[in-house]
Scaffold this active site. Structure first.
Site, PDB file in Angstrom:
ATOM      1  N   PRO A   2       0.771  -1.228   0.000  1.00  0.00           N
ATOM      2  CA  PRO A   2       0.000   0.000   0.000  1.00  0.00           C
ATOM      3  C   PRO A   2       0.804   1.280   0.000  1.00  0.00           C
ATOM      4  O   PRO A   2       1.499   1.565   0.949  1.00  0.00           O
ATOM      5  CB  PRO A   2      -0.797  -0.098   1.310  1.00  0.00           C
ATOM      6  CG  PRO A   2       0.042  -0.946   2.203  1.00  0.00           C
ATOM      7  CD  PRO A   2       1.020  -1.672   1.367  1.00  0.00           C
ATOM      8  N   GLU A   3       0.671   2.096  -1.022  1.00  0.00           N
ATOM      9  CA  GLU A   3       0.965   3.512  -0.917  1.00  0.00           C
ATOM     10  C   GLU A   3      -0.405   4.160  -0.893  1.00  0.00           C
ATOM     11  O   GLU A   3      -1.432   3.462  -0.873  1.00  0.00           O
ATOM     12  CB  GLU A   3       1.812   4.001  -2.098  1.00  0.00           C
ATOM     13  CG  GLU A   3       3.182   3.324  -2.139  1.00  0.00           C
ATOM     14  CD  GLU A   3       4.302   4.182  -2.721  1.00  0.00           C
ATOM     15  OE1 GLU A   3       4.221   5.418  -2.610  1.00  0.00           O
ATOM     16  OE2 GLU A   3       5.246   3.612  -3.271  1.00  0.00           O
ATOM     17  N   LYS A  52      -2.577   6.983   4.138  1.00  0.00           N
ATOM     18  CA  LYS A  52      -2.568   5.528   4.036  1.00  0.00           C
ATOM     19  C   LYS A  52      -3.487   4.885   5.072  1.00  0.00           C
ATOM     20  O   LYS A  52      -3.468   3.668   5.238  1.00  0.00           O
ATOM     21  CB  LYS A  52      -1.144   5.005   4.182  1.00  0.00           C
ATOM     22  CG  LYS A  52      -0.191   5.579   3.135  1.00  0.00           C
ATOM     23  CD  LYS A  52       1.253   5.229   3.424  1.00  0.00           C
ATOM     24  CE  LYS A  52       2.174   5.967   2.453  1.00  0.00           C
ATOM     25  NZ  LYS A  52       3.589   5.788   2.805  1.00  0.00           N
ATOM     26  N   ARG A 248      15.036   3.613   4.175  1.00  0.00           N
ATOM     27  CA  ARG A 248      14.440   3.002   2.994  1.00  0.00           C
ATOM     28  C   ARG A 248      15.288   3.358   1.788  1.00  0.00           C
ATOM     29  O   ARG A 248      15.893   4.427   1.729  1.00  0.00           O
ATOM     30  CB  ARG A 248      13.005   3.508   2.769  1.00  0.00           C
ATOM     31  CG  ARG A 248      12.118   3.536   4.009  1.00  0.00           C
ATOM     32  CD  ARG A 248      11.787   2.170   4.544  1.00  0.00           C
ATOM     33  NE  ARG A 248      11.164   1.338   3.540  1.00  0.00           N
ATOM     34  CZ  ARG A 248       9.881   1.418   3.201  1.00  0.00           C
ATOM     35  NH1 ARG A 248       9.088   2.254   3.800  1.00  0.00           N
ATOM     36  NH2 ARG A 248       9.391   0.626   2.271  1.00  0.00           N
TER      37      ARG A 248
END
Length: 260
Positions: A2-3, A52, A248
DNA sequence: TTGATTGTTACCGG
DNA sequence: TCCGGTAACAATCA
């Protein structure tokens, strides 16, 4: 998975299928806190996405708050009920469909004050009509943190995840390590508008697509990106670097995204 | 079995 | 107070 686009797409879809209906809510592999407020058998009054976060509204001022985290998944199927697959934490049963929520990071029932507390800490969401982009610019323009960190900070602006971060900065020729305060208003506006455009495409196509040329036709829609996870820059054919920001991976082309 | 992954939060030290 | 780093958690697949 999910973005922001995944969650907004689900909100739009689930709203059609569940809103105005009384739902059966169960937790095949228990995830609700003991003593949680009960929402099964209540009328679903709406479904909404904040960045989100996915919110199912119910009567009595209650709402179901879902955050899928890195691994969570949503699965919709038609009745009749089938066996839950994998780690189904919540199952929403409407008149015609079932929504299974697998492996969410967050899965809780909130009352109104708790929902307000939640939404207050989420930054302006690029996919929401009521988003206040000035608020995001204000934070960014005062920060020396790298823009690659800021645009993925959900309290600064909501919706962008790790892949869109890399892709948007490459498309705008902005180096990910550029301090936020080095961006002028024009840079920021282009960034915001590109985020809106790409995430809307994501909602529509149900996939992350950031390339300009998307083959038409009915082929299965798979992810199409410019440099995320790639070795060669499609624009200059140079080498793509892989670095880390906020733990990330971020990819960049030093030639096309010159450092300031 | 190991590692990697479209995410977030709490905690700690500078 | 702010900022960056680290660990923890989540589930699945190669």
């Amino acid at each position: 998975m999910p973005e922001g686009h995944t969650i907004h797409r689900a909100a739009r879809d689930h709203r059609k299928v569940l809103a105005g209906q009384v739902l059966g809510v169960s937790s095949p592999q228990g995830r609700f806190a003991e003593g949680a407020k009960r929402i099964d058998g209540l009328l679903c009054t709406g479904v909404e996405a904040y960045g989100k976060h996915l919110i199912y509204h119910f009567e009595q001022g209650l709402s179901l708050h879902i955050h899928l985290g890195l691994f969570g998944k949503l699965r919709k199927s038609k009745l009749p009920l089938s066996e839950p697959k994998g780690a189904v934490r919540v199952r929403l049963v409407g008149p015609g469909h079932v929504i299974d929520i697998n492996g969410p990071n967050t899965c809780e029932v909130l009352d109104e004050p708790e929902l307000l507390t939640l939404t207050a800490r989420i930054g302006p969401d690029v996919l929401r009509a009521d988003a206040d982009r000035d608020r995001a610019y204000h934070r960014i323009s005062k920060s020396k943190a790298p823009i690659g960190r800021l645009i993925m900070d959900q309290s600064v602006m909501a919706g962008i995840g790790n892949i869109y971060r890399t892709e948007i900065l490459w498309r705008l020729a902005i180096h990910p390590f550029t301090p936020g305060r080095e961006l002028n208003r024009g840079d920021f506006d282009r960034l915001w508008e590109d985020a809106v455009a790409l995430l809307e495409i994501g909602v529509w196509r149900n996939s992350i697509i950031t390339t300009e040329l998307v083959p038409k036709g009915r082929g299965r829609l798979t992810e199409r990106v410019n440099i995320f996870g790639k070795k060669v820059c499609p624009k200059c054919k140079g080498n793509v670097e892989c670095r880390e920001i906020a733990n990330r991976k971020v990819y960049l082309c030093e030639a096309c995204q010159p450092a300031v």
